[in-house]
Design an enzyme around this catalytic site. Structure first.
Site, PDB file in Angstrom:
ATOM      1  N   ASP A   1       0.893  -1.310   0.017  1.00  0.00           N
ATOM      2  CA  ASP A   1      -0.090  -0.022  -0.086  1.00  0.00           C
ATOM      3  C   ASP A   1       0.773   1.246   0.063  1.00  0.00           C
ATOM      4  OD1 ASP A   1      -2.441   1.592   0.448  1.00  0.00           O
ATOM      5  OD2 ASP A   1      -1.723   1.790   2.384  1.00  0.00           O
TER       6      ASP A   1
ATOM      7  N   ASP B   1      -0.129   5.139   1.068  1.00  0.00           N
ATOM      8  CA  ASP B   1      -0.582   6.078   2.328  1.00  0.00           C
ATOM      9  C   ASP B   1      -0.606   5.387   3.313  1.00  0.00           C
ATOM     10  OD1 ASP B   1      -1.006   8.683   0.835  1.00  0.00           O
ATOM     11  OD2 ASP B   1      -2.621   7.822  -0.157  1.00  0.00           O
TER      12      ASP B   1
END
Length: 216
Positions: free
Chosen positions: A13, A15
């Site tokens: 991922d 953020d």
């Protein structure tokens, strides 16, 4: 707790996992939420890890979907230029360097422009494979993005390790049948297989069939 596991691909991922964009995300979403009279805590618990239009549909379930799509594009445009304060999560650059010659991908709810802006602001390299908002029809917590990354890399889902911070992302990785390492202070509550405070606790060691992920 120290641990190790083997994998053939790493799916990351962005953020909250590779870059810390919390300040700008929460500021812009709170600006969006105030005219609607929404509760701040509810908004901030909802938006992390999801595409913006999905967060809007959860927060304003009676609203026309077309409005959500339009406002999501406006939000993405603002997020792509407002990158002040976006920084690397400790250990992210070292982890990406260690994975450079190994199968890996970003799987993010951001679009290409936002991913490029935030990775650039944090001075991080972008992996050759990026599964962004444009490439999926369903947002996390749906596992579509992680499964697409695994298929594109030619690796079985069970042989992938996911690095995620949010509840939506961790659920997506688990539902994809992958081993999930939760990153950050809130990750443990969502049930990942392992947890680290940040990526400086991760070491990658190539092995005969993939690589070893060592967690300190």
């Amino acid at each position: 707790m120290a641990a190790s596991l083997t994998a053939r691909a790493a799916l990351l991922d962005m953020d909250g996992t590779l870059v810390d964009s919390t300040a700008v995300v929460e500021r812009l979403w709170w600006e969006w939420a105030q005219p609607h009279g929404l509760d701040r805590d509810t908004v901030l618990k909802t938006v992390h890890g999801r595409q913006g239009w999905q967060s809007m549909s959860i927060l304003l379930p009676e609203r026309d979907h077309a409005i959500n799509l339009e406002e999501n594009q406006e939000m993405l445009a603002r997020e792509s230029v407002e990158t002040s304060g976006v920084v690397e999560i400790p250990g992210a650059a070292a982890l990406l360097r260690a994975l450079e010659s190994l199968p890996h991908a970003i799987v993010t709810s951001a679009d290409v422009a936002l991913m490029t802006a935030r990775m650039g602001a944090a001075q991080l390299p972008i992996p050759a494979l990026a599964i962004t908002a444009e490439r999926v029809s369903r947002s996390k917590p749906d596992p579509e993005g992680f499964l697409l990354a695994a298929t594109t890399l030619g690796v079985d889902a069970a042989d992938c390790v996911v690095f995620e911070d949010s509840g939506a992302g961790i659920r997506a990785g688990l539902d994809a049948g992958m081993t999930v390492i939760g990153v950050g202070p809130h990750a443990p509550e969502f049930g990942p297989a392992h947890h680290v405070d940040d990526l400086s606790q991760i070491e990658i060691a190539p092995s005969a069939d993939g690589f070893e992920v060592r967690i300190s």
